[in-house]
Design an enzyme around this catalytic site. Structure first.
Site, PDB file in Angstrom:
ATOM      1  N   CYS A   1     -23.946   0.642  27.031  1.00 62.76           N
ATOM      2  CA  CYS A   1     -24.071   0.315  25.623  1.00 62.76           C
ATOM      3  C   CYS A   1     -25.118   1.183  24.948  1.00 62.76           C
ATOM      4  O   CYS A   1     -25.778   2.005  25.581  1.00 62.76           O
ATOM      5  CB  CYS A   1     -24.460  -1.159  25.448  1.00 62.76           C
ATOM      6  SG  CYS A   1     -23.397  -2.308  26.360  1.00 62.76           S
TER       7      CYS A   1
ATOM      8  N   ARG B   1     -21.162  -1.936  22.243  1.00 65.67           N
ATOM      9  CA  ARG B   1     -20.800  -2.391  23.585  1.00 65.67           C
ATOM     10  C   ARG B   1     -19.657  -1.599  24.201  1.00 65.67           C
ATOM     11  O   ARG B   1     -18.636  -1.367  23.563  1.00 65.67           O
ATOM     12  CB  ARG B   1     -20.409  -3.869  23.562  1.00 65.67           C
ATOM     13  CG  ARG B   1     -20.176  -4.447  24.964  1.00 65.67           C
ATOM     14  CD  ARG B   1     -19.630  -5.850  24.945  1.00 65.67           C
ATOM     15  NE  ARG B   1     -19.579  -6.419  26.298  1.00 65.67           N
ATOM     16  CZ  ARG B   1     -18.810  -7.422  26.669  1.00 65.67           C
ATOM     17  NH1 ARG B   1     -18.002  -7.991  25.782  1.00 65.67           N
ATOM     18  NH2 ARG B   1     -18.824  -7.867  27.908  1.00 65.67           N
ATOM     19  N   LEU B   2     -19.864  -1.192  25.461  1.00 67.64           N
ATOM     20  CA  LEU B   2     -18.794  -0.728  26.339  1.00 67.64           C
ATOM     21  C   LEU B   2     -18.559  -1.850  27.329  1.00 67.64           C
ATOM     22  O   LEU B   2     -19.394  -2.123  28.194  1.00 67.64           O
ATOM     23  CB  LEU B   2     -19.187   0.563  27.061  1.00 67.64           C
ATOM     24  CG  LEU B   2     -18.167   1.120  28.077  1.00 67.64           C
ATOM     25  CD1 LEU B   2     -16.859   1.482  27.385  1.00 67.64           C
ATOM     26  CD2 LEU B   2     -18.749   2.325  28.799  1.00 67.64           C
TER      27      LEU B   2
ATOM     28  N   ILE C   1     -17.639  -3.957  30.388  1.00 68.63           N
ATOM     29  CA  ILE C   1     -17.448  -3.694  31.811  1.00 68.63           C
ATOM     30  C   ILE C   1     -17.257  -5.002  32.575  1.00 68.63           C
ATOM     31  O   ILE C   1     -16.349  -5.128  33.393  1.00 68.63           O
ATOM     32  CB  ILE C   1     -18.668  -2.934  32.393  1.00 68.63           C
ATOM     33  CG1 ILE C   1     -18.896  -1.623  31.630  1.00 68.63           C
ATOM     34  CG2 ILE C   1     -18.484  -2.675  33.880  1.00 68.63           C
ATOM     35  CD1 ILE C   1     -17.808  -0.606  31.784  1.00 68.63           C
TER      36      ILE C   1
ATOM     37  N   ASN D   1     -28.794  -2.451  27.353  1.00 68.48           N
ATOM     38  CA  ASN D   1     -27.955  -1.333  27.789  1.00 68.48           C
ATOM     39  C   ASN D   1     -28.142  -1.188  29.289  1.00 68.48           C
ATOM     40  O   ASN D   1     -29.224  -0.813  29.748  1.00 68.48           O
ATOM     41  CB  ASN D   1     -28.391  -0.051  27.067  1.00 68.48           C
ATOM     42  CG  ASN D   1     -27.799   1.202  27.703  1.00 68.48           C
ATOM     43  OD1 ASN D   1     -26.708   1.176  28.249  1.00 68.48           O
ATOM     44  ND2 ASN D   1     -28.542   2.298  27.637  1.00 68.48           N
ATOM     45  N   GLY D   2     -27.114  -1.503  30.069  1.00 65.52           N
ATOM     46  CA  GLY D   2     -27.265  -1.319  31.503  1.00 65.52           C
ATOM     47  C   GLY D   2     -26.382  -2.232  32.323  1.00 65.52           C
ATOM     48  O   GLY D   2     -25.458  -2.867  31.817  1.00 65.52           O
TER      49      GLY D   2
ATOM     50  N   ASP E   1     -23.626 -10.121  32.859  1.00 61.25           N
ATOM     51  CA  ASP E   1     -24.986  -9.950  33.372  1.00 61.25           C
ATOM     52  C   ASP E   1     -26.039 -10.037  32.274  1.00 61.25           C
ATOM     53  O   ASP E   1     -27.194 -10.385  32.536  1.00 61.25           O
ATOM     54  CB  ASP E   1     -25.113  -8.626  34.124  1.00 61.25           C
ATOM     55  CG  ASP E   1     -24.810  -7.419  33.249  1.00 61.25           C
ATOM     56  OD1 ASP E   1     -24.031  -7.558  32.298  1.00 61.25           O
ATOM     57  OD2 ASP E   1     -25.337  -6.327  33.535  1.00 61.25           O
TER      58      ASP E   1
ATOM     59  N   ILE F   1     -15.039  19.276  39.812  1.00 67.91           N
ATOM     60  CA  ILE F   1     -15.157  20.371  38.856  1.00 67.91           C
ATOM     61  C   ILE F   1     -15.469  21.650  39.610  1.00 67.91           C
ATOM     62  O   ILE F   1     -16.272  21.660  40.546  1.00 67.91           O
ATOM     63  CB  ILE F   1     -16.282  20.092  37.828  1.00 67.91           C
ATOM     64  CG1 ILE F   1     -15.894  18.939  36.908  1.00 67.91           C
ATOM     65  CG2 ILE F   1     -16.601  21.328  37.005  1.00 67.91           C
ATOM     66  CD1 ILE F   1     -14.796  19.257  35.925  1.00 67.91           C
TER      67      ILE F   1
ATOM     68  N   SER G   1     -21.751   7.947  41.367  1.00 73.01           N
ATOM     69  CA  SER G   1     -22.233   9.321  41.496  1.00 73.01           C
ATOM     70  C   SER G   1     -23.250   9.409  42.627  1.00 73.01           C
ATOM     71  O   SER G   1     -23.900   8.420  42.984  1.00 73.01           O
ATOM     72  CB  SER G   1     -22.875   9.764  40.170  1.00 73.01           C
ATOM     73  OG  SER G   1     -23.679  10.907  40.340  1.00 73.01           O
TER      74      SER G   1
END
Length: 621
Positions: A2, A50-51, A53, A75-76, A100, A290, A362
């Protein structure tokens, strides 16, 4: 993932339109929803994009506790939220969702400022405590999520990115020349100052508080990387503990209500992460890689080996040197100067990955945890022979045979860079390897700048307090390079495409473990990361287990001789050079000609200068 924004009023009315404008600038960080909360007394405003999840239908922010006395913009991801939620329910707290973020509100109610000790994850957050008229800003331990703030006479303004603060206060778009000196030394900014005057960066693992009268306390550190390597146990026990801790870190990061995949370069770190994911999933892991046309920079052969070994659903993309458009796109999202050229392939990687998934794991942080960089091996060597007759003979031999850095990514270039600085004190040697321009050269190329002392001071303190220079080097990487470079690069590139990236190697439980292990268990061996390779030898394909560190390097030296030649000349050498009062153009011309004539690969330095000028053109008023 976010974007968060907000203001705290010390004496003037908060304007809703300003908060809306700030929040709108971060739409890319959270395209699924946005909202604003303004306290009834007009002291505090919180904005959020907001994204979605976890718990896609609930969890809209800003959100509050039951009586509206505590509000959160966050955000997190808190990876242990399910466990914490159960504990809080047993303590009598009531929940309206399964996300969360609501856990954090009740966690603050339960523990006050000690709530941060309970979080396992990545985050930047703002909590408004209405009863105490207090705002708390906090950031995760490893600095994965960014948070900036500006404290003026009447208003505190904060946001996930500087551009949102600039939207509220356009007059703040003035260059901070002290920060620019730090940027030229290292290619990134990790200190408390941002690239803009009067905009500060909250340090990792810290919080700061403000009240409605303008009183402030902090930043206060709530966690420190352990500095005593006092592991009690055998090498085999440590190997098993590394395996179990990392496996758990991966598994808790696989919790998602949206499609999930991984970055796969074919290096040790990303291969292990993907292998653990494959073992834990009953579906093929979606992976992305990549590569480059220039073979010495291309890792795709190894990413294919890993993808085939784990039966992944794998796709690839080749980066073309005609990258003008992508560079311009980068400047819209990186609102501070940023010279790590791997931001360009990372930007492409995130765009490619987002076409298939919303969350990706990652391997970022693996080298910092397990001593995987070439410079970690180099500092061991330098500390052993640094001021000896052997070093003098090596330097003389290098000059005699004409070792040069005609290609930045070649082995000879690394040897040359090692020899150039290996006679210096350990701390100075290491920061020179870490950076772009060393301090002596920076005095020539930017004679009017005051050199920053934050990284140098930190380096001197770390190397002075630790007998083993490798230990000091790892601490410096985790405290400076990781949050300033890698985490900045990944956060901005991923959020540009509304992609959430999770990094198991930065789990603080794993960091606490690896920081307790003897250095020799980490960095010994031909290719380093000894105990990590041992712990996952059943997962790593043999060809990947044997390969040395390659890194996400770009052939920038070659590009500045061809595709980027005109862009650099028009932008930096002959264009409207906003930074001309800082940079000595004659010295820059020398760098450019050396690179053009194949005397030396100055691609890293030229890229740093190009990004600085393009950033100034875009963001400085």
């Amino acid at each position: 993932m976010c974007g968060i924004t907000g203001q705290l009023n010390f004496g003037q009315k908060i304007e809703r339109a300003v908060i809306e404008q700030m929040t709108a600038t971060l739409r890319h960080r959270g395209p699924d929803a946005s909202a604003i909360y303004i306290s009834p007394d007009n002291y505090c405003a919180l904005g959020h994009t907001r994204l979605s999840i976890i718990d896609l239908t609930a969890g809209q922010q800003p959100l509050s506790n039951e009586d509206g006395s505590v509000w959160l913009s966050y955000n997190g991801e808190c990876y242990n939220f399910a466990e914490l939620r159960s504990q809080l329910i047993q303590a009598g707290h009531c929940f309206r969702s399964h996300c969360d973020s609501e856990v954090i509100v009740h966690l603050y109610e339960q523990y006050g400022l000690n709530f941060l000790q309970h979080l396992r994850g990545m985050f930047a957050l703002a909590i408004w405590d209405q009863n105490h008229k207090q705002l708390i800003l906090a950031r995760d331990r490893m600095g994965q999520k960014p948070l900036f703030y500006q404290n003026n006479k009447n208003t505190l303004t904060f946001a996930s990115e500087c551009k949102a603060i600039l939207a509220a206060n356009p007059h703040s778009a003035c260059m901070n020349t002290n920060a620019i000196a730090e940027y030229l030394l290292y290619g990134y900014l990790a200190g408390p100052r941002s690239a803009f005057d009067n905009i500060n960066r909250l340090p990792p693992a810290s919080y700061i508080t403000f009240d409605h009268k303008g009183n402030t306390s902090g930043p206060v550190s709530y966690w420190h990387i352990p500095q005593e390597r006092n592991y009690q146990g055998s090498y085999q026990q440590a190997s098993e503990q590394v395996r179990e801790t990392l496996k758990h870190a991966v598994q808790i990061r696989m919790v998602s209500d949206v499609p999930l995949g991984s970055f796969l370069s074919g290096g040790t770190d990303s291969t292990i992460i993907t292998g653990i994911m494959a073992q834990a999933s009953d579906q093929p892991i979606k992976t992305c890689g990549i590569g480059f046309e220039e073979e010495q920079y291309n890792e795709l052969a190894f990413s294919r080996i890993a993808a085939n070994a784990f039966k992944c659903d794998h796709i690839e993309h080749i980066i073309q040197p005609q990258c003008h458009d992508t560079i311009c796109q980068l400047l819209e999202y990186y609102d501070e100067p940023f010279a790590d050229a791997s931001a360009l392939p990372t930007f492409h990687l995130c765009r490619l990955t987002r076409q298939r998934v919303t969350v990706a794991l990652s391997g970022d942080g693996g080298d910092e945890a397990f001593a995987g960089y070439r410079r970690h091996k180099a500092i061991r060597l330098a500390s052993t022979i640094g001021r000896s007759l052997i070093l003098s003979k090596l330097i003389g031999l290098g000059r005699t045979i004409g070792i040069s850095a005609n290609e930045h990514h070649s082995r000879l270039s690394y040897i040359t860079r090692f020899l150039d600085y290996a006679g210096q004190p350990d701390w100075q040697c290491y920061t020179s390897w870490l950076g772009v321009f060393d301090q002596d050269y920076l005095k020539a190329i930017a004679p009017n700048l005051t050199l920053p002392d934050n990284c140098s001071k930190l380096a001197r303190e770390l190397f002075a307090s630790h007998k083993n220079p490798s230990h000091a080097a790892l601490l410096l990487d985790n405290l400076h390079y990781l949050p300033g470079d890698l985490n900045t690069k990944t956060d901005i590139a991923s959020m540009a495409h509304s992609l959430e990236v999770r990094c198991p190697f930065q789990d603080h439980k794993l960091i606490e473990l690896t920081s307790s292990l003897p250095i020799s268990w980490l960095s010994s061996g031909k290719n380093g990361k000894k105990i990590l390779r041992e712990a996952f030898k059943d997962i790593l394909p043999p060809s990947i287990a044997r390969r040395p560190k390659m890194g996400f390097a770009l052939p920038t030296g070659q590009w500045f001789r061809k595709e980027l030649h005109n862009m650099f000349r028009d932008t930096v050498l002959t264009g409207s050079f906003i930074t001309s009062n800082i940079i000595n153009k004659t010295a820059v011309e020398t760098l450019f000609q050396q690179n053009l004539n194949h005397q030396k690969d100055n691609g890293k330095q030229l890229w740093t200068l190009l990004m600085l000028q393009l950033w100034a053109d875009r963001w400085i008023k």
